[in-house]
Design an enzyme around this catalytic site. Structure first.
Site, PDB file in Angstrom:
ATOM      1  CG  ASP A 118     -14.143 -11.464   6.729  1.00  0.00           C
ATOM      2  OD1 ASP A 118     -13.005 -11.503   7.622  1.00  0.00           O
ATOM      3  OD2 ASP A 118     -13.652 -10.467   5.523  1.00  0.00           O
ATOM      4  CE1 TYR A 163      -3.774  -1.922   0.458  1.00  0.00           C
ATOM      5  CE2 TYR A 163      -2.583  -2.716   2.403  1.00  0.00           C
ATOM      6  CZ  TYR A 163      -3.976  -3.259   1.255  1.00  0.00           C
ATOM      7  OH  TYR A 163      -4.256  -3.733   1.519  1.00  0.00           O
ATOM      8  CE1 TYR A 172      -8.437  -5.172   1.445  1.00  0.00           C
ATOM      9  CE2 TYR A 172      -8.809  -6.107   3.767  1.00  0.00           C
ATOM     10  CZ  TYR A 172      -7.871  -5.895   2.601  1.00  0.00           C
ATOM     11  OH  TYR A 172      -7.140  -5.991   1.667  1.00  0.00           O
ATOM     12  CE  LYS A 207      -5.795  -7.931   9.238  1.00  0.00           C
ATOM     13  NZ  LYS A 207      -7.331  -7.454   8.547  1.00  0.00           N
TER      14      LYS A 207
END
Ligand SMILES: *Cc1c(COP(=O)(O)O)cnc(C)c1O
Length: 442
Positions: free
Chosen positions: A240, A19, A146, A269
């Site tokens: 999610d 990014y 996202y 994560k």
């Protein structure tokens, strides 16, 4: 510790950062050590990791208990092919995940990151209908969602500047609005319209908090109603929980706020406490059984070389031990309470548009000319926070805290003070000269 040329310069010669517009990016900050919520830079400066190193860290950096369990695993079995073979860490971790996952989840499919966990869920959902012989194809997702950066995950994510170069390669998705306060009925109507039109295979959603959209939040009540519509129309549901999982929202999973349970859950994560790359997709028996057949074509033909890596599973098990400790649960409660106090005071201040909170996640939205990611305010605020020894990565005009649970009250105060300083910068009550280099962040 410092070497010549220094690490940041060597980095600039060989690394392409995520990014990051490498032409204008500032030099990366070399971090040489982590402990608790603190990161130690090569130049001796310390930073409070208020974003948990991209939302992954749960128990603090270089946690001795996780380190010990990982070391033991490394000396016993570092990796083994996961087709035709298994190992204790993968089985035990799956057993323990199923115990705490939303009711009904009965199978764990391992991969190695959040995007792949989502890809697996999407492939399960799409193939489920083919295996079942019912022609359902469409996927419904939130417009600003996202779900990751691989192609399937991108397809079900927002059509934003981030994915623009790939739009023509992404499969079509039915987008519905996020049911934020005031928009609930409209979202329900949109979902119902798609559901009635038929042909909907699955609905994928970030439960209660949309992370990358700017920690956008909505209520369990409206999600309950959305899931009800899905269940009435036999639409598979995919939660999610890559960001929301493992205590972030105050419960172990955001789905725990609801009566209705998803058919599939994507995890990554916090799955390993932020130690190792690991992804997991869980599903219920209904989904799993659709793949059981004498016909080989009904197999889920998906896998990754590092599927169920034993070291990652050992880190996950150790992280779970820590998460379920009374002390950690108290930390989660403490952070939530302190956030609530801060939110109540802060939302009254000038230039503060909204303060949102769910459990340990706090987001402050400042007034801005445009709310685009690329607006300049984010760069200034990011640099300012670093000056203050705090890592806070704005999403445009939105600043958020998603801390490791071990963050101390003093460190939290430092983070709150930094956000107050940001408000003063925005109102002009404080002056700060931002560095000339731009810094891009999400
Ligand atoms: C970060 C994230 C992903 C992607 O995970 P990666 O490990 O970065 O690929 C997917 N879904 C959500 C909700 C996320 O926050």
């Amino acid at each position: 510790m410092s070497t010549t040329p220094n690490l940041a310069t060597r980095d600039q010669q060989v690394i392409w950062h995520p990014y990051t517009q490498m032409k204008t990016a500032a030099l990366a900050i070399p971090i040489v050590k982590g402990e608790g919520a603190l990161l130690y830079a090569e130049d001796g400066k310390t930073y409070v990791d208020a974003v948990a190193s991209w939302w992954v860290n749960l128990h603090g950096h270089a946690h001795p208990y996780i380190a010990q369990k990982v070391a033991e695993q490394l000396q016993t079995l570092e990796h083994v092919i996961f087709a035709g073979f298994t190992h204790p860490a993968a089985v035990t971790f799956a057993e323990r995940l199923i115990q705490i996952l939303p009711q009904g989840q009965s199978r764990i499919f391992y991969s190695d990151n959040g995007s792949t966990a989502v890809e697996v869920a999407l492939k399960m959902a799409i193939q489920y209908w083919q295996n079942t012989g019912i022609p359902k194809r469409k996927i419904i997702a939130f417009r600003d969602s996202y779900h990751g950066d691989t192609f399937g995950a991108m397809a079900v994510s927002a059509r934003s500047a981030f994915t623009a170069p790939f739009w023509s390669y992404l499969f079509e998705v039915c987008f519905i609005d996020v049911p934020v306060a005031g928009n609930e009925e409209e979202t329900l109507k949109q979902l119902e319209a798609y559901a009635l039109a038929g042909d909907v295979a699955a609905f994928i959603y970030e439960p209660l908090v949309l992370g990358t959209a700017g920690m956008v939040m909505y209520t369990p009540e409206v999600l309950e109603r959305l899931l009800e519509v899905c269940q009435q129309h036999d639409i598979l549901t995919i939660a999610d929980e890559v960001m929301t999982g493992f205590g972030r929202t105050g419960h172990i999973f955001a789905s725990d706020y609801l009566q209705r349970k998803p058919d599939m859950v994507a995890l990554s994560k916090g799955l390993t406490g932020g130690t190792m790359a690991l992804g997991a997709t869980s599903c219920n028996e209904k989904v799993y059984e659709a793949f059981l057949s004498d016909d080989k074509r009904k197999t889920l033909f998906h896998g990754h070389s590092y599927t169920a890596n034993p070291v990652a599973c050992a880190a996950g098990l150790a992280s779970l031990d820590l998460l379920l400790q009374e002390e950690t649960q108290q930390h989660i409660e403490r952070i939530g309470q302190r956030h609530a106090v801060f939110a109540q005071q802060f939302r009254k201040l000038p230039k503060v548009l909204e303060v949102r909170q769910r459990g340990t996640i706090l987001a402050v939205e400042f007034e801005a000319d445009g709310t685009s990611y690329f607006n300049k305010m984010g760069d200034t605020l990011y640099s300012f926070a670093l000056e203050q020894g705090v890592i806070l990565r704005p999403l445009g005009n939105i600043i958020y805290i998603i801390p490791p649970y071990c963050i101390t009250d003093e460190q939290l105060d430092q983070v709150y003070q930094t956000i107050r300083g940001m408000q003063q910068l925005i109102t002009g009550d404080r002056y700060f000269e931002p560095p000339t280099h731009t810094t891009l962040h999400d």
